[in-house]
Write a protein that holds these residues in place. Sequence first.
Motif, PDB file in Angstrom:
ATOM      1  N   VAL A 173     -17.793   2.337  -7.740  1.00 25.95           N
ATOM      2  CA  VAL A 173     -17.274   2.727  -9.435  1.00 25.95           C
ATOM      3  C   VAL A 173     -16.480   3.964  -8.689  1.00 25.95           C
ATOM      4  CG1 VAL A 173     -17.646   2.984 -11.080  1.00 25.95           C
ATOM      5  CG2 VAL A 173     -19.189   0.950 -11.015  1.00 25.95           C
ATOM      6  N   THR A 174     -16.043   4.142  -9.482  1.00 25.56           N
ATOM      7  CA  THR A 174     -14.814   5.626  -8.980  1.00 25.56           C
ATOM      8  C   THR A 174     -16.126   6.526  -9.802  1.00 25.56           C
ATOM      9  OG1 THR A 174     -13.315   5.261 -11.155  1.00 25.56           O
ATOM     10  CG2 THR A 174     -12.550   4.433  -9.083  1.00 25.56           C
ATOM     11  N   HIS A 175     -15.563   8.105  -9.388  1.00 26.62           N
ATOM     12  CA  HIS A 175     -16.525   8.787 -10.770  1.00 26.62           C
ATOM     13  C   HIS A 175     -15.631   9.148 -11.389  1.00 26.62           C
ATOM     14  CE1 HIS A 175     -17.000  13.102 -12.052  1.00 26.62           C
ATOM     15  NE2 HIS A 175     -18.053  12.945 -11.200  1.00 26.62           N
ATOM     16  N   GLU A 176     -14.345   8.633 -11.877  1.00 14.27           N
ATOM     17  CA  GLU A 176     -14.127   8.915 -13.553  1.00 14.27           C
ATOM     18  C   GLU A 176     -14.189   7.587 -14.197  1.00 14.27           C
ATOM     19  OE1 GLU A 176      -9.279   8.687 -14.997  1.00 14.27           O
ATOM     20  OE2 GLU A 176      -9.500   9.161 -13.203  1.00 14.27           O
ATOM     21  N   GLU A 177     -14.151   6.483 -13.227  1.00 13.44           N
ATOM     22  CA  GLU A 177     -14.556   5.432 -14.299  1.00 13.44           C
ATOM     23  C   GLU A 177     -16.163   5.552 -14.593  1.00 13.44           C
ATOM     24  OE1 GLU A 177     -12.710   1.217 -12.056  1.00 13.44           O
ATOM     25  OE2 GLU A 177     -14.193   2.593 -10.698  1.00 13.44           O
ATOM     26  N   TYR A 178     -16.970   5.777 -13.963  1.00  8.64           N
ATOM     27  CA  TYR A 178     -18.839   6.595 -14.263  1.00  8.64           C
ATOM     28  C   TYR A 178     -18.652   7.649 -16.021  1.00  8.64           C
ATOM     29  CZ  TYR A 178     -23.526   7.262 -14.062  1.00  8.64           C
ATOM     30  OH  TYR A 178     -24.475   8.167 -14.207  1.00  8.64           O
ATOM     31  N   CYS A 179     -18.168   8.116 -15.246  1.00 13.03           N
ATOM     32  CA  CYS A 179     -17.801   8.854 -17.112  1.00 13.03           C
ATOM     33  C   CYS A 179     -17.418   8.581 -18.470  1.00 13.03           C
ATOM     34  CB  CYS A 179     -16.658  10.352 -16.178  1.00 13.03           C
ATOM     35  SG  CYS A 179     -17.534  11.441 -14.728  1.00 13.03           S
ATOM     36  N   ASP A 180     -16.123   7.958 -17.770  1.00 11.78           N
ATOM     37  CA  ASP A 180     -15.750   6.815 -19.343  1.00 11.78           C
ATOM     38  C   ASP A 180     -16.874   6.454 -19.500  1.00 11.78           C
ATOM     39  OD1 ASP A 180     -13.106   8.365 -18.950  1.00 11.78           O
ATOM     40  OD2 ASP A 180     -12.165   6.385 -17.856  1.00 11.78           O
ATOM     41  N   VAL A 184     -13.410  11.692  -4.248  1.00 10.39           N
ATOM     42  CA  VAL A 184     -13.451  10.467  -3.053  1.00 10.39           C
ATOM     43  C   VAL A 184     -12.858   9.755  -2.988  1.00 10.39           C
ATOM     44  CG1 VAL A 184     -14.831   8.889  -1.786  1.00 10.39           C
ATOM     45  CG2 VAL A 184     -15.828  11.961  -1.714  1.00 10.39           C
ATOM     46  N   THR A 185     -12.086   9.153  -2.509  1.00  9.87           N
ATOM     47  CA  THR A 185     -10.899   7.978  -2.453  1.00  9.87           C
ATOM     48  C   THR A 185     -11.394   6.701  -2.305  1.00  9.87           C
ATOM     49  OG1 THR A 185      -9.229   8.420  -0.968  1.00  9.87           O
ATOM     50  CG2 THR A 185      -9.299   9.565  -2.503  1.00  9.87           C
ATOM     51  N   PHE A 186     -10.282   5.815  -2.569  1.00  8.61           N
ATOM     52  CA  PHE A 186     -10.778   4.527  -1.828  1.00  8.61           C
ATOM     53  C   PHE A 186     -10.832   4.387  -0.158  1.00  8.61           C
ATOM     54  CE2 PHE A 186      -7.646   1.047  -0.586  1.00  8.61           C
ATOM     55  CZ  PHE A 186      -8.788   0.065  -0.049  1.00  8.61           C
ATOM     56  N   VAL A 187      -9.440   5.135   0.137  1.00  7.47           N
ATOM     57  CA  VAL A 187      -9.129   4.990   1.359  1.00  7.47           C
ATOM     58  C   VAL A 187     -10.578   5.501   2.401  1.00  7.47           C
ATOM     59  CG1 VAL A 187      -7.526   6.189   3.553  1.00  7.47           C
ATOM     60  CG2 VAL A 187      -6.841   5.743   0.629  1.00  7.47           C
ATOM     61  N   GLU A 188     -10.979   6.746   1.468  1.00  2.47           N
ATOM     62  CA  GLU A 188     -11.911   7.414   2.719  1.00  2.47           C
ATOM     63  C   GLU A 188     -13.565   6.352   2.339  1.00  2.47           C
ATOM     64  OE1 GLU A 188     -13.533  10.873   2.046  1.00  2.47           O
ATOM     65  OE2 GLU A 188     -12.583  11.246   0.045  1.00  2.47           O
ATOM     66  N   LEU A 189     -13.515   5.698   1.565  1.00  6.79           N
ATOM     67  CA  LEU A 189     -14.375   4.752   1.063  1.00  6.79           C
ATOM     68  C   LEU A 189     -14.802   3.250   2.687  1.00  6.79           C
ATOM     69  CD1 LEU A 189     -15.580   4.827  -2.290  1.00  6.79           C
ATOM     70  CD2 LEU A 189     -16.879   5.216  -0.677  1.00  6.79           C
ATOM     71  N   LEU A 190     -13.064   2.887   1.992  1.00  4.67           N
ATOM     72  CA  LEU A 190     -12.720   1.899   3.038  1.00  4.67           C
ATOM     73  C   LEU A 190     -12.880   2.042   4.952  1.00  4.67           C
ATOM     74  CD1 LEU A 190     -11.284  -1.252   3.867  1.00  4.67           C
ATOM     75  CD2 LEU A 190      -9.173  -0.105   3.210  1.00  4.67           C
ATOM     76  N   LEU A 246       0.653  -1.292   0.475  1.00  5.11           N
ATOM     77  CA  LEU A 246       0.273   0.081  -0.351  1.00  5.11           C
ATOM     78  C   LEU A 246       1.136   1.452   0.285  1.00  5.11           C
ATOM     79  CD1 LEU A 246      -3.275  -1.022   2.561  1.00  5.11           C
ATOM     80  CD2 LEU A 246      -3.395  -0.453   0.551  1.00  5.11           C
ATOM     81  N   ARG A 247       0.323   2.664  -0.929  1.00  3.84           N
ATOM     82  CA  ARG A 247       1.533   3.835  -0.809  1.00  3.84           C
ATOM     83  C   ARG A 247       1.142   4.274   0.099  1.00  3.84           C
ATOM     84  NH1 ARG A 247      -1.107   5.832  -5.129  1.00  3.84           N
ATOM     85  NH2 ARG A 247       1.014   7.298  -5.128  1.00  3.84           N
ATOM     86  N   GLN A 248       1.965   4.980   0.785  1.00  3.78           N
ATOM     87  CA  GLN A 248       1.463   5.698   1.908  1.00  3.78           C
ATOM     88  C   GLN A 248       0.633   7.092   1.431  1.00  3.78           C
ATOM     89  OE1 GLN A 248       5.558   7.024   4.052  1.00  3.78           O
ATOM     90  NE2 GLN A 248       6.072   5.255   4.060  1.00  3.78           N
ATOM     91  N   SER A 249       0.945   7.713   0.261  1.00  5.14           N
ATOM     92  CA  SER A 249       0.355   9.116   0.052  1.00  5.14           C
ATOM     93  C   SER A 249      -0.781   9.105  -0.011  1.00  5.14           C
ATOM     94  CB  SER A 249       1.374   9.759  -1.839  1.00  5.14           C
ATOM     95  OG  SER A 249       0.714   8.418  -2.973  1.00  5.14           O
ATOM     96  N   PRO A 250      -1.933   7.895  -0.904  1.00 10.50           N
ATOM     97  CA  PRO A 250      -3.104   8.399  -0.813  1.00 10.50           C
ATOM     98  C   PRO A 250      -4.084   7.796   0.619  1.00 10.50           C
ATOM     99  CG  PRO A 250      -2.329   6.568  -2.075  1.00 10.50           C
ATOM    100  CD  PRO A 250      -0.778   6.657  -1.266  1.00 10.50           C
ATOM    101  N   PHE A 251      -3.427   7.563   2.044  1.00  5.83           N
ATOM    102  CA  PHE A 251      -3.743   7.256   3.125  1.00  5.83           C
ATOM    103  C   PHE A 251      -3.233   8.789   4.279  1.00  5.83           C
ATOM    104  CE2 PHE A 251      -3.645   3.242   1.582  1.00  5.83           C
ATOM    105  CZ  PHE A 251      -4.245   2.458   2.419  1.00  5.83           C
ATOM    106  N   GLU A 252      -2.059   9.412   3.816  1.00  5.97           N
ATOM    107  CA  GLU A 252      -1.195  10.265   4.375  1.00  5.97           C
ATOM    108  C   GLU A 252      -2.487  11.474   3.234  1.00  5.97           C
ATOM    109  OE1 GLU A 252       2.451  10.770   3.640  1.00  5.97           O
ATOM    110  OE2 GLU A 252       3.920   9.290   4.558  1.00  5.97           O
ATOM    111  N   ALA A 253      -2.473  11.679   2.032  1.00  2.72           N
ATOM    112  CA  ALA A 253      -3.521  12.851   1.690  1.00  2.72           C
ATOM    113  C   ALA A 253      -4.702  12.488   2.966  1.00  2.72           C
ATOM    114  CB  ALA A 253      -3.878  12.538   0.916  1.00  2.72           C
TER     115      ALA A 253
END
Length: 388
Positions: free
Chosen positions: A321-328, A376-382, A264-271
């Motif tokens: 589903v991420t917002h980006e995936e949904y838009c695509d 909204v990121t995976f981290v927030e959802l988790l 797990l990368r640190q940056s998404p959690f630090e943000a």
Amino acid sequence: MRHFDHIESRRRKHLFHRHPRAFDRNDDPQVLAVALGATLYSPATRPALAEDVVKATRRGVASMVLCLEDSIGDEDVAAAEANLVEQIARLHEAHRAGVEVPLLFVRVRTPEQIGALASRLGAGLELVSGFVLPKFTAVTGDAFLEAVAAAEARTGHRLLAMPVIESRQAVYRETRAELLQDVARLLAKHRERVLAVRIGATDMSAVYGLRRPPDLTIYDIGPVAAVIADVVNVLGRADGTGFVVTGPVWEYFSAGERLFKPQLRQSPFEAQQAAPLRQRLITSDLDGLIREVHLDKANGLIGKTVIHPSHVAAVHALSVVTHEEYCDASDILGWNGGGAMASVYANKMNEAKPHRAWAERLMLRAQVFGVAAENVTFVELLEAAGGR
């Protein structure tokens, strides 16, 4: 039932651009197959099984398998069957009083168990959505599927089937192709009854005397990864002949000695100021699970078999589903004819024809797991789903 209903309403409004839709055991099987999410397995011998099911529901579990097969000893089958009947009767009574119960499936050993249990469960059968069929081949599978059909016809209660691909014939290269083709033909005959195809990675690994460590994914185990690829190739096609194929079991829930760095990368959690959450995931080996779920999705698998409630939040957060995936997907499905266009997020090319099947599948997942709000990121959802 509705995924993420255990999260406080105000927080859900912040998390979702489109909220998950409700579903129940009588819903369209195409919807239920995707809605299974993290399917929690539990031995049918557990003395407090009914209470365990209710507790799991409160933690976000939407589907469970009550197991009469490999998770219990051969000498315990009769006692497990009796306990299963008693515990489902308790659940049925609680459900009638308003207690929510997830989609329940029973993993049997033999076709004969299906009819016998359907009779013994009585009114409790209303809570059983179907049966999990182990060591499934075209030779053994016909009797299982006919037994499910007979139980449905006799009781008037819809019963679905989830065959498990895990036999030696499915693993060995010289027999795999023929077996999968035979299974595909058999399942096509019973299409209205087959909810999803499950993958038994533990039994597959056992053929070679293997067991993956917690810091590797099943895709790092070459002989098993090859089987998964072929199962998806034959049984998971997007041309109308395939089925939902679910991800193999994640069987770890506490950390041992690690050989590799955390995944797990640190940056998404630090943000998100969630560094303690990252550390807890690593300590529980859930970083390996998260990595494997990403690879499941990339390889066309939906949902996952799990053996501990702590796994559920990670699987479900990654199913949103991420917002980006949904838009695509929305853009792709909105185009008539062919052509290509840059994505709304200006970071990829969307092609109307080759990406259409992907977009259609993604929109079905968006129905039951929702679409994350922008940023909204995976981290927030988790974290909201129970990662803490």
